[in-house]
Design an enzyme around this catalytic site. Sequence first.
Site, mmCIF file in Angstrom:
data_model
loop_
_atom_site.group_PDB
_atom_site.id
_atom_site.type_symbol
_atom_site.label_atom_id
_atom_site.label_comp_id
_atom_site.label_asym_id
_atom_site.label_seq_id
_atom_site.Cartn_x
_atom_site.Cartn_y
_atom_site.Cartn_z
ATOM 1 N N GLU A 185 0.824 -1.199 0.000
ATOM 2 C CA GLU A 185 0.000 0.000 0.000
ATOM 3 C C GLU A 185 0.862 1.255 0.000
ATOM 4 O O GLU A 185 1.488 1.594 0.995
ATOM 5 C CB GLU A 185 -0.912 0.018 1.232
ATOM 6 C CG GLU A 185 -1.794 1.247 1.279
ATOM 7 C CD GLU A 185 -2.697 1.297 2.515
ATOM 8 O OE1 GLU A 185 -3.562 2.183 2.552
ATOM 9 O OE2 GLU A 185 -2.534 0.466 3.430
ATOM 10 N N GLU A 240 -12.369 2.308 4.109
ATOM 11 C CA GLU A 240 -11.277 2.771 4.963
ATOM 12 C C GLU A 240 -11.476 4.262 5.246
ATOM 13 O O GLU A 240 -10.755 5.113 4.745
ATOM 14 C CB GLU A 240 -9.942 2.499 4.263
ATOM 15 C CG GLU A 240 -8.762 3.110 4.914
ATOM 16 C CD GLU A 240 -7.963 2.185 5.795
ATOM 17 O OE1 GLU A 240 -8.480 1.139 6.250
ATOM 18 O OE2 GLU A 240 -6.804 2.514 6.028
#
Length: 139
Positions: A19, A114
């Site tokens: 990520e 998220e």
Amino acid sequence: ALKRGAEILEPHGLTMVLEPLSDSPDLYLQNSDQTYMICKGVDSPSCKILFDIYHMQKTEGHLIHNMDLTWDEIAYIQIGDNPGRKEPTTGEINYKNVFKWIHEKGFDGVLGMEHGNSKDGKVGEQAVIDAYKQEDSFL
């Protein structure tokens, strides 16, 4: 190390994701193209990109274009609007277009929520539900 990790994960059908983040200029992994090249170098279905839309909007913008360039290495997509990292419709990202594009690509993976809620309590939970219903109505 990523190649070795992929060798361990691959026989079990597991995938690790890298990520890129926008939180600090000191972070090594910040851009989708950089992450893409690392995944290509590992060359395994067990090493892919976690494309966090919130972070990628902050660091590079051009979300659909950059997702398209790195698409074959994206395994997981996280959602959060910018600024503020709240639900879609609270910031500058046109999630209706992003969701439509993801749908048209035939993505059948996970879209992770998220983000926080822009409002507290039950009103905030309903705002999240309403935002997703609105942005998912692109057909």
